[in-house]
Design a protein around this motif. Structure first.
Motif, PDB file in Angstrom:
ATOM      1  N   ALA A 207       0.826  -1.207   0.000  1.00 41.70           N
ATOM      2  CA  ALA A 207       0.000   0.000   0.000  1.00 41.70           C
ATOM      3  C   ALA A 207       0.861   1.258   0.000  1.00 41.70           C
ATOM      4  N   VAL A 208       1.927   1.256   0.797  1.00 43.39           N
ATOM      5  CA  VAL A 208       2.801   2.427   0.864  1.00 43.39           C
ATOM      6  C   VAL A 208       3.500   2.651  -0.471  1.00 43.39           C
ATOM      7  N   LEU A 209       3.954   1.586  -1.094  1.00 40.16           N
ATOM      8  CA  LEU A 209       4.628   1.719  -2.388  1.00 40.16           C
ATOM      9  C   LEU A 209       3.691   2.274  -3.454  1.00 40.16           C
ATOM     10  N   GLU A 210       2.437   1.831  -3.432  1.00 40.31           N
ATOM     11  CA  GLU A 210       1.473   2.357  -4.408  1.00 40.31           C
ATOM     12  C   GLU A 210       1.276   3.853  -4.213  1.00 40.31           C
ATOM     13  N   ARG A 211       1.176   4.287  -2.964  1.00 39.25           N
ATOM     14  CA  ARG A 211       1.009   5.719  -2.692  1.00 39.25           C
ATOM     15  C   ARG A 211       2.275   6.503  -3.033  1.00 39.25           C
ATOM     16  N   LEU A 212       3.440   5.916  -2.792  1.00 38.66           N
ATOM     17  CA  LEU A 212       4.691   6.587  -3.176  1.00 38.66           C
ATOM     18  C   LEU A 212       4.754   6.805  -4.679  1.00 38.66           C
ATOM     19  N   ALA A 213       4.219   5.842  -5.421  1.00 42.04           N
ATOM     20  CA  ALA A 213       4.240   5.946  -6.883  1.00 42.04           C
ATOM     21  C   ALA A 213       3.203   6.926  -7.395  1.00 42.04           C
ATOM     22  N   GLU A 214       2.072   7.062  -6.677  1.00 41.66           N
ATOM     23  CA  GLU A 214       0.953   7.867  -7.179  1.00 41.66           C
ATOM     24  C   GLU A 214       0.827   9.230  -6.513  1.00 41.66           C
ATOM     25  N   THR A 215       0.929   9.290  -5.191  1.00 40.35           N
ATOM     26  CA  THR A 215       0.713  10.560  -4.479  1.00 40.35           C
ATOM     27  C   THR A 215       1.752  10.729  -3.364  1.00 40.35           C
ATOM     28  N   PRO A 216       3.031  10.860  -3.707  1.00 39.64           N
ATOM     29  CA  PRO A 216       4.068  10.925  -2.672  1.00 39.64           C
ATOM     30  C   PRO A 216       3.919  12.101  -1.715  1.00 39.64           C
ATOM     31  N   SER A 217       3.508  13.255  -2.213  1.00 40.22           N
ATOM     32  CA  SER A 217       3.383  14.424  -1.335  1.00 40.22           C
ATOM     33  C   SER A 217       2.315  14.221  -0.278  1.00 40.22           C
ATOM     34  N   ALA A 218       1.152  13.719  -0.701  1.00 42.12           N
ATOM     35  CA  ALA A 218       0.058  13.475   0.246  1.00 42.12           C
ATOM     36  C   ALA A 218       0.461  12.414   1.263  1.00 42.12           C
ATOM     37  N   LEU A 219       1.180  11.392   0.820  1.00 42.65           N
ATOM     38  CA  LEU A 219       1.613  10.344   1.736  1.00 42.65           C
ATOM     39  C   LEU A 219       2.577  10.904   2.778  1.00 42.65           C
ATOM     40  N   HIS A 220       3.542  11.699   2.347  1.00 48.24           N
ATOM     41  CA  HIS A 220       4.486  12.290   3.305  1.00 48.24           C
ATOM     42  C   HIS A 220       3.758  13.170   4.312  1.00 48.24           C
ATOM     43  N   GLU A 221       2.764  13.888   3.858  1.00 47.91           N
ATOM     44  CA  GLU A 221       1.990  14.759   4.749  1.00 47.91           C
ATOM     45  C   GLU A 221       1.270  13.941   5.822  1.00 47.91           C
ATOM     46  N   GLU A 222       0.595  12.877   5.410  1.00 48.51           N
ATOM     47  CA  GLU A 222      -0.134  12.046   6.369  1.00 48.51           C
ATOM     48  C   GLU A 222       0.827  11.246   7.253  1.00 48.51           C
ATOM     49  N   ALA A 231      12.250   6.988   8.943  1.00 53.54           N
ATOM     50  CA  ALA A 231      13.185   6.019   8.355  1.00 53.54           C
ATOM     51  C   ALA A 231      12.444   4.927   7.592  1.00 53.54           C
ATOM     52  N   TRP A 232      11.261   4.548   8.054  1.00 54.39           N
ATOM     53  CA  TRP A 232      10.503   3.510   7.352  1.00 54.39           C
ATOM     54  C   TRP A 232      10.142   3.951   5.938  1.00 54.39           C
ATOM     55  N   LEU A 233       9.670   5.188   5.856  1.00 54.21           N
ATOM     56  CA  LEU A 233       9.276   5.699   4.544  1.00 54.21           C
ATOM     57  C   LEU A 233      10.507   5.932   3.673  1.00 54.21           C
ATOM     58  N   ASP A 234      11.583   6.424   4.285  1.00 50.20           N
ATOM     59  CA  ASP A 234      12.820   6.628   3.534  1.00 50.20           C
ATOM     60  C   ASP A 234      13.357   5.303   2.989  1.00 50.20           C
ATOM     61  N   GLY A 235      13.253   4.244   3.795  1.00 49.20           N
ATOM     62  CA  GLY A 235      13.732   2.945   3.374  1.00 49.20           C
ATOM     63  C   GLY A 235      12.967   2.408   2.177  1.00 49.20           C
ATOM     64  N   LEU A 236      11.637   2.527   2.228  1.00 51.44           N
ATOM     65  CA  LEU A 236      10.824   2.075   1.105  1.00 51.44           C
ATOM     66  C   LEU A 236      11.082   2.914  -0.139  1.00 51.44           C
ATOM     67  N   THR A 237      11.264   4.220   0.051  1.00 45.72           N
ATOM     68  CA  THR A 237      11.555   5.100  -1.074  1.00 45.72           C
ATOM     69  C   THR A 237      12.870   4.699  -1.747  1.00 45.72           C
ATOM     70  N   THR A 238      13.860   4.409  -0.928  1.00 44.05           N
ATOM     71  CA  THR A 238      15.166   3.979  -1.459  1.00 44.05           C
ATOM     72  C   THR A 238      15.050   2.650  -2.189  1.00 44.05           C
ATOM     73  N   ALA A 239      14.353   1.692  -1.551  1.00 46.33           N
ATOM     74  CA  ALA A 239      14.204   0.361  -2.157  1.00 46.33           C
ATOM     75  C   ALA A 239      13.471   0.453  -3.484  1.00 46.33           C
ATOM     76  N   TRP A 240      12.428   1.261  -3.533  1.00 47.00           N
ATOM     77  CA  TRP A 240      11.643   1.411  -4.763  1.00 47.00           C
ATOM     78  C   TRP A 240      12.471   2.086  -5.859  1.00 47.00           C
TER      79      TRP A 240
END
Length: 244
Positions: A207-222, A231-240
């Motif tokens: 779910a997080v990866l889909e949001r990173l691909a589609e609406t990264p700004s809104a995801l970071h805000e929430e 770090a969790w979000l940064d890790g997924l962003t790096t992996a993706w």
């Protein structure tokens, strides 16, 4: 009794449909399901049935019996189009009723607090998708709800209703990319579960990866509003990004 009369007798009347719905609500209530959640789920099933009928009628436009002549085929197509358009409108109204039935959702197109039924639907959607890439999940239920809550708050009720389908399409479109990501960072990989790649070990990562691909700004805000570990979000962003 002719065949047409028999067909009409086999159709469910309004009273019988309402009886079945009321019975289901009562059974779910006895099982501990909140009435509002149950009504929302039933409403989505009803809207989905109408949407399915709309698709079938729309496809019937292409099956006009050509042997009966061009005029007949044209009338068939026009009639099917008229019925499909009306069914589409009815399905849309049913969807709006379903996702705005609760006290916290005034509009199908405005963000609102995440409902229990929406959370449960998201869990049901992400788990089989995740298990198609990994063998096990290693994150606790509380963290799962926190992460999915942030994900779902990037959407309005109408979008949340269609989110399982969106997730399925995302996983299908990026299957090779996701397979490499989970092989390198997920369960069974040399990467430890604790640390910046923790979410790769959880179904919520899909779910997080889909949001990173589609609406990264809104995801970071929430994500920030929920005070989840950056770090969790940064890790997924790096992996993706490393496997794009």
């Amino acid at each position: 009794m002719n065949t047409a009369d028999e067909g009409r007798q086999q159709q469910l009347d309004v009273a019988s449909v309402l009886n079945a719905k009321t019975t289901l609500l009562q059974l779910l209530a006895r099982a501990g399901v909140y009435t509002g959640d149950a009504e929302e789920l039933i409403g989505l099933v009803e809207a989905g049935a109408l949407a399915g009928a709309h698709t079938e009628i729309a496809e019937a436009r292409r099956s006009a019996p050509q042997e009966k002549g061009e005029a007949y085929a044209s009338g068939w197509s026009d009639g099917a189009l008229a019925v499909a358009d009306e069914l589409g409108a009815v399905a849309e109204r049913a969807l709006i009723r379903a996702v705005t039935a609760g006290p916290s959702a005034d509009s199908a197109d405005e963000r609102s607090p995440v409902r229990r039924a929406e959370m449960e639907r998201a869990k049901v959607a992400v788990t089989p998708l995740y298990l198609s890439f990994a063998d096990a999940s290693d994150l606790d239920p509380e963290v799962t709800e926190q992460v999915l809550g942030a994900v779902l708050r990037t959407m309005n009720p109408r979008q949340r209703a269609g989110y399982p389908g969106r997730l399925t399409r995302f996983a299908s479109a990026h299957r090779a990319h996701l397979e490499r990501l989970y092989a390198e960072y997920g369960p069974g990989s040399p990467i430890a579960i604790h640390g910046r790649y923790s979410l790769v070990h959880s179904p919520t990562s899909v779910a997080v990866l889909e949001r990173l691909a589609e609406t990264p700004s809104a995801l970071h805000e929430e994500w920030d509003a929920a005070e989840l570990p950056p770090a969790w979000l940064d890790g997924l962003t790096t992996a993706w990004g490393s496997r794009a």
